[in-house]
Motif scaffolding. Structure first.
Motif, short mmCIF file in Angstrom:
data_model
loop_
_atom_site.label_atom_id
_atom_site.label_comp_id
_atom_site.label_asym_id
_atom_site.label_seq_id
_atom_site.Cartn_x
_atom_site.Cartn_y
_atom_site.Cartn_z
N ASN A 1 -31.55 -38.85 6.62
CA ASN A 1 -30.19 -39.15 6.21
C ASN A 1 -29.36 -39.69 7.38
N LYS B 1 -40.22 -39.85 -0.14
CA LYS B 1 -39.38 -38.71 0.20
C LYS B 1 -38.33 -38.43 -0.89
N CYS B 2 -37.52 -39.43 -1.22
CA CYS B 2 -36.43 -39.13 -2.14
C CYS B 2 -36.79 -39.51 -3.57
N THR B 3 -36.23 -38.76 -4.50
CA THR B 3 -36.57 -38.89 -5.91
C THR B 3 -36.35 -40.31 -6.46
N PRO B 4 -35.16 -40.88 -6.30
CA PRO B 4 -34.93 -42.17 -6.97
C PRO B 4 -35.91 -43.26 -6.53
N ARG C 1 -38.95 -42.81 -4.93
CA ARG C 1 -40.34 -42.45 -5.19
C ARG C 1 -40.69 -42.61 -6.67
N GLY D 1 -38.31 -43.61 -9.19
CA GLY D 1 -37.55 -44.65 -9.88
C GLY D 1 -38.17 -46.03 -9.76
N MET E 1 -28.83 -46.86 -10.68
CA MET E 1 -28.86 -45.50 -10.15
C MET E 1 -29.69 -45.44 -8.87
N ASN F 1 -27.77 -46.79 -6.05
CA ASN F 1 -26.64 -45.96 -5.64
C ASN F 1 -27.03 -44.66 -4.97
N SER F 2 -28.16 -44.12 -5.34
CA SER F 2 -28.39 -42.75 -4.88
C SER F 2 -29.61 -42.58 -3.99
N SER F 3 -30.30 -43.67 -3.64
CA SER F 3 -31.46 -43.49 -2.76
C SER F 3 -31.04 -43.11 -1.35
N LEU F 4 -31.99 -42.50 -0.67
CA LEU F 4 -31.71 -41.99 0.68
C LEU F 4 -31.56 -43.11 1.71
N GLN G 1 -32.39 -48.15 -1.65
CA GLN G 1 -31.10 -48.71 -2.06
C GLN G 1 -31.23 -50.20 -2.39
#
Lengths: 121, 584, 596
Positions: C303, C457-460, C462, C464, C494, C497-500, C505
């Motif tokens: 982050n 690592k991050c949900t969106p 990985r 999305g 989404m 907007n919300s990826s790490l 992004q």
């Protein structure tokens, strides 16, 4: 390398390595006729001599190149000196003439009238 | 600390400048969902569920690690945020195996809870067009099972293994959509260097890491009328089991535990305090022997099976320091089968010994080949506190509404009003007092002090035979690791060191009830449980002497002297150095 | 002996892959045979840019530009040109020779004429293995100027005044970034060259590292001086073995000449550079993942904040600059901010290097001033679209960018204008898309890439990106609905907007941009079950039109024997057996086979 001066020295000494490329040359060209006629008449050592002589005088911005047969096969070796697109042709060039052409014409800007093709008897 | 003023959902508030947005919101009573954040342990901001909208910042920001700044204006519940959370939950659900009825975390799964809260539809989950990741189950270990079908890749287990166990057994393998958590190269857990402390299980928000279940074995044994099923309950279970049924943390449910055991059909309860007394006595004898006969010092305790796994794999040079006395669980099984079976009129073979404990490593301890006597396993099944709760639920026992019961069976009489050992340090303290008693000296209470620069390490001195001996108690994998670094360099000589794989001891065992990340962050779970345990102990009848008269009798009738050949054969064990990643 | 002629052999990886490696040996053989070896200097240079036409041999002093040279051509060049002075006209690049047989300097060729070379100033012109050639072309003078004549503040201020912005994609002002790191007090700081070029088809950084490694080293050193770092790292992917080799040579030479090490130019400034190899993960181009990778960890982003300028490599203030950015820096410092910021537009200064590819005549490496229009790049430099096809869109920014429709062809290239157009500058990929392409399919190509490259690592990101790809597959297969388009768009928004990190992004950008600019094409897939570009296999069938001359080539090549027809007769395809592999379409000499 210890200082900017050292860098400057290396830069100057290395100019010959790159000056030919990239269009920073002034417009003096020495063209040596390298048709079969020219080669037979000894144009190759003439060309080599020009290169050596220019290097000796550190005239690194002047280029030497072979050109195709110029049609003056009777007066080979032929050497053309081009300054600012103005072309002068020397005929029956011998090694002895080279220093003078460089000194008077290339450096001095005045063609060596005695050697110019047609002038010499 | 300076304060800053921020606005959350239109509410102006002043908070210290070291706060995160999530923390500030929580203080205002604004709940922010999260799956990966575990304070001080997992701060990777990877789940993206705690997102908030901060004015002048592009995109949505994760609030878990975002520091507040003066004048910050934050929204936590816009349509965009809601939509983002729902979609991310849909994505997490897409690879999740929803076999909730068969899941260890059915009643406290953090993913399921959020799916409920946000009314998430499993749009991708059951659709032929969408790929579901191949499920890998790593169940080679006798204690811990990894199930990628449940895993949501939050990474909490990865960091807890690194920061709490101090090991880093788990990490991410492969990457992108094919990421799997496991030992490097998805190696077998059994050969991974894991010590089975269970910190990873405690950290997991779902049922992706769990103990190797013994419930079915116990159910089968209870159904078999030819078997005599004896159970031993580790004392901390009595003040934590209720949590699995929704009580306050640390509620004393001792009476209901006994009642429930009776209802399930267990025939005998063997008080864990009795077998602990055996461990205490044998340890005391061993310590006296080493002190008087120039044995290897410091003597390391051997009653935390997680610690045994640690020392065998990571500090094998110290194996000679290790006491070879069996742990209370194994003592209990041995004595029950080898001695009391006859008294109860049963063949050793027909006894099934079940241990209920918050220790996960106790499962692989019970399976150690050294833990058999004449081919008979000392302990047959080990249920964690959570598994016992699950067993009760499977049997439809309405635990919280049970009447209080009491210990039953012939073996329950062995307890002799013993003190309760569960807190870290208590067995060691009892051992030292026993030493004094054996030597005919007066005993005194231990007053541990924290060791500067080392967390989870306490030390003190104790006088034996006029000599002051140095004592330390070390708890938690990471602290053990740090302690050894110091021990190898330090000038200070210790005589007796207790090691526990879990910080706080059994009360914080890997098999204890699990609480949500939010509660782990905000509630002093260990403290509440310890307090309850102490209250439980205070309510008991105390003996005058540290030595249980029934234990004395046991020696007289059967074993002879503590530490003699028979005692050595039955109550002691052996340990050996172990390598891992041997089968690459 | 002083050489009278220089023969430059392009040894950029593109030319090498087309066989340039053995050209030098051929020259050695034939020049020696002619006895003129000593008169001629042979130079292996970096990429000269016009990769589509490589391998190149350029002969000076005339500046003759020979293209598509093969081993057998070398003998001719030696015998004719170098020995006798006869330029081998048939081997000269078409555009480099006039109808009057006059030889144009290659800078006069259309492809080069509109270019302005700052980052690539030496690329293709010097021998990257010879530090003296770099020095001869004013190399390391900027470093000397910075170290001896400028304070750290002044260097940073000069950079800010120049307006140079990060060329890796983000476009953050380099000087401003440096100022953050300069202001952060620390016992140790680092500067890192990000050479983890990862966009598919992009090779700007590789060309720079191969062709002019010293410019990158010099930029790194100036940056190190400015922020107060004594240690630089070059993080380069292991797939660039040639670039790594050139860097190693360059670093060794710089050390030998005292340009790296202790007390450089007697200024008291020490600097050391180390190469770190990356395994080629796209995400490691992201700053925080790159740092994790150098530290020996898994290449995963973390982050921000804290930004690397405050807390970077091993927790120390760290600046990460892209290769092209660094190559610009000596030029900025040497000529001064004022000279530099005259080039370009108000908000985007200087030039940008693009790797021009796709359906374009002159594919290759180009460097143009900011503000050049897409039309100029595509038609004047790139030579337009081959085979008489219509241009459909220009894709910039690689898997993080978007597609720009033909209506915006006069758009001036700047960071902001590209973003307004729904795309981005990115690191410099520019893919020209003609009418025979399908936008759904192109989205699938990019998403396929990001799915592979997501760190997980991050949900969106990985999950999305994978779901977006699957939605595209559904659309492409003809099983999609209008609801699927909405789902795709919502999911894309989404994830953006919300990826790490930047990877996630930016991953939805191709989809968002193409849904915005080419929505009817997506709708055609789900409503009419038709692929207008004729690409999506489930939605097309191949047809032979009456242009067919009956040559039987297609029938012979068809892997499933579904084409019938006799010689000189119109052929036909049995569509029930056809697997739509497209072999027939590609082999047809008269373009008689179409997909509909």
């Amino acid at each position: 390398m210890k200082s900017l001066d050292d860098l400057k020295k290396i830069r100057e000494a290395a100019q010959h390595k790159v000056i030919m490329r990239g269009g920073t040359l002034d417009s003096i060209k020495i063209l040596v006729g390298m048709g079969t006629c020219g080669i037979n008449a000894g144009a190759r050592p003439i060309m080599t001599k020009f290169v050596e002589e220019l290097a000796k005088r550190n005239l690194i911005t002047v280029t030497v190149a072979p050109i195709d047969c110029t049609g003056n096969c009777d007066n080979t070796p032929i050497v053309k000196v081009v300054i600012d697109k103005k072309e002068t042709t020397y005929g029956n060039v011998t090694e002895k003439m080279i220093a003078k052409i460089i000194k008077e014409h290339v450096e001095g800007g005045k063609p060596v009238q005695d050697y110019v093709l047609g002038n010499k008897k | 600390m300076k304060n800053v003023t921020i606005t959350i959902n239109g509410i102006k508030t002043e908070v210290p400048e070291n706060y995160t947005v999530m923390h500030a919101a929580e203080e205002l009573g604004i709940n922010i969902p999260r799956l990966c954040f575990l304070k001080d342990i997992n701060e990777t901001s990877s789940c993206r569920l705690c997102v908030v909208d901060v004015q002048k910042m592009r995109g949505l920001k994760n609030s878990c690690t975002l520091a507040v700044a003066d004048g910050m204006e934050i929204e936590t519940d816009t349509e965009e945020i809601h939509d983002s959370i729902v979609q991310n939950l849909e994505l997490l659900a897409s690879n999740h195996v929803f076999e909730c009825w068969a899941c260890e975390r059915e009643h406290n799964c953090e993913l399921l809870q959020l799916m409920r809260e946000y009314n998430v539809e499993n749009v991708y989950g059951e659709n032929k067009h969408y790929f579901k990741k191949h499920r890998q189950i790593n169940n080679s270990s006798d204690s811990i099972v990894l199930d990628s079908g449940k895993c949501i890749l939050c990474g909490r287990c990865v960091t807890s293994c690194e920061k709490q166990a101090g090991l880093g057994i788990l990490d991410f393998n492969e990457r992108g959509n094919e990421t799997y958590v496991g030992p490097a190269l998805m190696h077998s857990m059994a050969d991974s260097g894991c010590i089975s402390c269970g910190k990873c299980i405690q950290a997991c928000p779902v049922g992706a890491i769990k103990e190797q279940s013994h419930i079915d074995g116990v159910v089968e044994a209870l159904r078999n009328s030819n078997k005599k099923v004896i159970v031993s309950v580790e004392p901390s279970v009595l003040v934590t089991l209720g949590e699995e049924f929704g009580t306050e943390i640390g509620e004393n449910v001792e009476g209901k535990v006994y009642k429930s055991l009776e209802l399930l059909g267990f025939e005998e309860i063997m008080d864990a305090n009795f077998s602990t007394d055996l461990t205490v006595l044998e340890s005391a004898t061993e310590l006296i022997d080493r002190l008087q006969n120039g044995g290897t010092l410091p003597l390391f305790t051997s009653y935390s099976p997680g610690w045994i796994n640690y020392v065998e794999q990571y500090e094998p040079d110290y194996l000679n320091n290790l006491s070879n006395v069996k742990s209370p669980q194994q003592m209990a099984g041995t004595v029950a089968k080898q001695y009391y079976s006859g008294k109860l009129g049963f063949n050793k073979e027909d006894i099934v010994f079940v241990s209920i404990t918050p220790s996960v490593a106790a499962k692989d301890e019970a399976n150690r080949p050294e833990m058999q006597t004449e081919g008979i396993k000392d302990v047959d099944y080990v249920l964690t506190t959570r598994e016992y709760a699950r067993l009760l639920k499977r049997k439809n026992i309405d635990f919280l509404n049970l009447e209080d019961g009491s210990m039953f069976g012939e073996l329950s009489k062995l307890s002799g009003g013993a003190p309760i050992y569960s807190e870290a340090g208590s067995i060691m303290e009892s051992s030292l007092k026993a030493v004094s008693e054996i030597l005919g000296e007066t005993n005194s209470n231990l007053e541990f002090k924290d060791v500067r620069g080392l967390s989870g390490v306490k030390e003190t001195t104790y006088t034996i035979g006029g000599e002051q001996i140095n004592i330390a108690s070390v708890q938690g994998g990471i602290n053990i690791k740090e302690f050894f670094k110091k021990l190898k360099k330090a000038k200070k000589k210790y005589h007796f060191v207790e090691f526990m794989a879990c910080e706080g001891g059994n009360i914080n065992g890997g098999g204890a009830p699990i609480h949500t990340a939010q509660n782990q962050d905000n509630i002093d779970i260990i403290g509440l449980r310890l307090q309850a345990l102490n209250e439980l102990i205070e309510g008991k009848e105390h003996r005058n002497t540290r030595l249980n008269p029934i234990v004395t009798e046991l020696y007289k009738e059967w074993l002879g002297e503590p530490g003699n050949h028979k005692a050595q054969t039955l109550l002691h064990t052996t340990f050996k150095a172990k390598k891992f990643y041997t089968s690459l | 002996m002083v050489e009278r002629a220089h023969v430059l052999i392009c040894s950029g990886s593109n030319c090498v892959s087309r066989g340039a490696n053995s050209l030098r040996d051929e020259f050695e053989t034939h020049l020696t045979k002619l006895g003129i070896r000593e008169e001629i200097k042979l130079v292996n240079t970096g990429c000269v840019g016009l990769c589509e036409q490589g391998p190149f041999v350029i002969v000076y002093p005339e500046g003759v530009f020979y293209a598509q040279i093969k081993n057998k051509d070398i003998e001719t060049i030696c015998n004719e040109h170098l020995y006798k002075g006869r330029i081998v006209e048939k081997l000269v690049f078409d555009e480099a020779i006039t109808e009057e047989k006059e030889i144009k300097q290659f800078t006069e060729i259309g492809f080069y004429k509109k270019q302005t070379k700052i980052a690539l100033r030496n690329c293709g012109l010097i021998n990257p293995d010879d530090i003296e050639e770099y020095i001869a072309r004013d190399g390391y003078r900027a470093l000397g100027k910075a170290l001896l004549e400028m304070s750290r503040d002044e260097v940073v201020e000069e950079m800010i005044a120049s307006g140079l912005r990060g060329r890796g994609g983000g476009g953050f002002p380099t000087g401003v970034k440096w100022r953050f790191a300069m202001a952060n007090e620390s016992d140790q700081k680092f500067i890192i060259c990000n050479a983890d070029e990862g966009d598919p088809g992009a090779f700007m950084d590789r060309a720079l590292l191969e062709g002019d490694p010293h410019s990158v080293l010099e930029g790194l050193m100036i940056g190190g001086y400015a922020i107060g770092a004594n240690k630089g790292y070059i993080y380069v992917r292991i797939e660039y073995p040639n670039a790594i080799e050139k860097l190693k040579v360059a670093i060794a030479q710089a050390k030998e000449y005292g340009l790296l090490g202790k007390n450089i130019f007697g200024s008291g400034f020490d600097f050391d550079i180390e190469i770190r190899l990356g395994a080629g993960a796209f995400v490691c181009g992201e700053e925080t993942a790159l740092i994790a990778s150098i530290e020996g960890g898994r290449g995963m982003s973390r982050n921000k904040p804290p930004f690397p300028a405050a807390k970077g490599l091993w927790g120390k203030p760290t600046i990460i600059n892209n290769v092209e950015t660094l190559a610009n820096i000596p030029a900025v410092i040497f000529s001064g901010a004022e000279t530099f910021n005259k080039i370009g537009t108000e908000k985007s200064k200087g030039t940008k290097v693009f790797s021009l590819g796709g359906n374009i005549v002159n594919a290759g490496l180009v460097e143009v001033p900011m503000g050049t229009t897409l039309r100029e790049v595509i038609y004047e430099i790139g030579g337009g679209i081959p085979n008489g096809k219509e241009l459909k869109a220009v894709q910039t920014g690689g898997p993080s960018g978007g597609a720009i429709p033909t209506s915006l062809l006069d758009l001036q290239i700047e960071y902001e204008t590209l973003i307004e157009a729904g795309s981005m500058m990115g690191s410099g990929g520019m893919v020209v898309i003609d009418e025979d392409n399908c936008m759904v399919d192109i989205c699938r190509f990019y998403l396929d890439f990001t799915v592979e490259e997501s760190c997980g690592k991050c949900t969106p990101c990985r999950e999305g990106t994978k779901k977006m790809l699957e939605l595209l597959d559904i659309i492409s297969s003809g099983e999609g609905t209008l609801e699927d388009l909405d789902r795709l768009e919502n999911l894309a928004k989404m994830v953006k907007n919300s990826s790490l990190c930047g990877l996630g992004q930016a991953a939805p950008n191709p989809i968002l941009s193409m849904l915005d600019k080419f929505r009817p094409e997506f709708e055609a897939h789900v409503v009419d079950k038709r692929c207008p570009g004729g690409v999506c296999k489930s939605l097309i069938h191949l047809e032979i039109t009456d242009k067919c001359i009956g040559c039987t080539k297609c029938a012979k090549q068809c892997p499933v024997d579904c084409i019938s027809g006799s010689i000189k007769q119109l052929h036909s395809i049995d569509t029930s057996a056809c697997i739509k592999c497209g072999v027939c379409k590609n082999i047809c000499p008269v373009d008689a086979i179409i997909s509909v």
